[in-house]
Design an enzyme around this catalytic site. Structure first.
Site, short mmCIF file in Angstrom:
data_model
loop_
_atom_site.label_atom_id
_atom_site.label_comp_id
_atom_site.label_asym_id
_atom_site.label_seq_id
_atom_site.Cartn_x
_atom_site.Cartn_y
_atom_site.Cartn_z
CG ASP A 74 77.47 -114.96 87.40
OD1 ASP A 74 76.98 -115.06 88.55
OD2 ASP A 74 78.70 -115.02 87.18
CG ASP A 151 80.47 -120.16 83.70
OD1 ASP A 151 81.42 -120.58 83.02
OD2 ASP A 151 79.94 -119.03 83.50
CG ASP A 206 81.73 -116.52 77.89
OD1 ASP A 206 81.66 -117.74 78.12
OD2 ASP A 206 81.42 -115.65 78.72
#
Ligand SMILES: *[C@@H]1O[C@H](CO)[C@@H](O)[C@H](O)[C@H]1NC(C)=O
Ligand SMILES: *[C@@H]1O[C@H](CO)[C@@H](O)[C@H](O)[C@H]1NC(C)=O
Length: 405
Positions: A74, A151, A206
């Protein structure tokens, strides 16, 4: 229907399912190996950071043992699209644009990975790809991307299967083979439709940089062995080895566990300032062979409800062997386990001779008949063994010392 007929039928059905419904982009025949920016750098990335780490992969020879994907996570993009709806690189971080980064990575002989979210925004509030799948896939293809991590943030409650399938089809339409890494956090039982959609799929939230998280992600994935196979892998998330919070034993176990799970091996640390112990762990060729030279995800075969578990998989190749991982999950106590070759299906006969090789030491421990005792595994540490049993012959029978004695 007899048992054999039923068996033949279900094998045929399984083969049919495998052939007809796997994502067919030719990638991920073995789990992907590489490096990603997120675990170490989060949003603080730049062209320089990526170039330095990519260069270090080559300088250390890590590319030669399989680490080829250099994946930007990201924050490479801006929050807003341009007037034509195109995603825009953040030029304060990537002054020469993304294609320049890709070109540099390709010049090194490596592969280039990019990131987005199947939502209106990425997790860090940058432009997401929901509704822009075709346009964004074309952009990834134009900049030479070889890998997409996709994602699940800001998904607007749209069904995951639709969102992830739309991007799969958009990537396919570009004509460029792009490894498709689904990051949907295990929602909607992704493992049940992952193989037809992506090359790998995240099964949990995560990973975090401590032991409980490593353990949780491993245990969750360990139950999903049925869904994993060539071209389509369970993904317990990227590695935290070298990020200075796990002990050396925990780092070794993190690596061995991921290798046995057939997890993608995506490094997440600063490679430029990596110490020799960390380098030794991530470049253990015997464990990488377990990860790359066979298809089946390891399964627990002994002590599965206990603190010292035994995992097994077979490794193919010219000299096939069994790979055994003894994992001590206990926080305080050492553990010991008797590996009985026949009971565990490693040997055919009680008198078969088995070579036992220590993957961490990189050396043969010895040749054993019947069993091998794994002694005193330290808490959070593991023992990884290659075991190769040779069938007991008539000549062995006549000369066997143990029988004559
Ligand atoms: C697109 O999908 C088709 C059908 O599964 C497949 O044969 C082809 O290789 C795919 N192309 C790419 C670039 O992924
Ligand atoms: C380091 O590990 C401890 C637990 O061992 C955990 O509480 C802490 O949050 C971790 N630190 C980071 C930065 O993740």
């Amino acid at each position: 229907m007899g048992f054999n007929q039923k068996l033949t039928l279900s094998v045929a059905v399984l083969l049919f399912i495998n052939q007809s419904s796997c994502l067919n982009n030719g990638l991920g025949k073995t789990p992907a190996m590489g490096w990603n920016t997120w675990n170490k750098y989060n949003c603080d990335i730049s062209e320089d950071i990526i170039k330095q780490n990519a260069k270090k992969i080559v300088d250390l020879g890590l590319d030669k043992i399989g680490y080829v994907y250099i994946n930007i996570d990201d924050c490479w993009q801006l929050a807003d699209r341009d007037a034509n709806g195109n995603v825009q690189a953040d030029l304060t971080k990537f002054p020469n644009g993304m294609m320049a980064v890709g070109d540099y990575i390709h010049t090194l002989g490596l592969k280039f990975g990019i990131y987005s979210s199947a939502g209106t925004q990425t997790c860090q509030g940058k432009a997401g790809s929901l509704g822009f799948e075709k346009q964004d896939a074309q952009y990834y293809s134009n900049i030479g991307a070889d890998y997409l991590k996709y994602d699940n943030c800001f998904n607007q409650g749209v069904q995951g299967k639709k969102r992830y399938t739309d991007m799969r089809d958009a990537l396919n339409s570009t004509g460029r083979p792009i490894y498709y890494s689904i990051c949907s956090w295990g929602t909607e039982n992704i493992w049940e439709w992952g193989a037809e959609t992506g090359n790998s799929w995240r099964t949990t939230l995560d990973i975090e940089n401590f032991w409980a998280s490593v353990k949780f992600n491993f245990n969750f994935n360990a139950q999903l062995a049925d869904y994993s196979g060539s071209g389509s892998w369970n993904d317990p998330d990227m590695l935290e080895i070298g990020n200075n919070n796990l002990t050396i034993f925990e780092e070794k176990s993190h690596f061995a566990l991921w290798c046995f799970l057939k997890a993608p091996l995506i490094l997440g640390n600063d490679l430029v300032n990596m110490g020799p112990e960390v380098l030794a762990i991530i470049s253990n060729q015997y464990l990488i062979d377990v990860n790359q030279n066979s298809v089946a995800q390891a399964r627990c075969i002994m002590n599965c409800q206990q603190k010292s578990q035994v995992y097994h998989t077979q490794v193919h190749g010219n000299y096939p062997y069994d790979a055994i991982l003894v994992m001590n999950w206990d926080n305080k106590e050492k553990s010991s386990v008797m590996i009985d070759f026949m009971t565990l299906g490693l040997a055919q006969y009680a008198y078969d001779k088995c070579d036992v090789f220590d993957m961490w030491a990189g050396s043969l421990i010895g040749t054993y008949q019947g069993r091998y005792f794994v002694n005193n595994v330290l808490p959070h540490n593991n023992v990884a063994l290659k075991i190769q049993c040779k069938s007991f012959t008539a000549k062995d029978f006549l000369t066997s010392k143990s029988l004559l004695q």
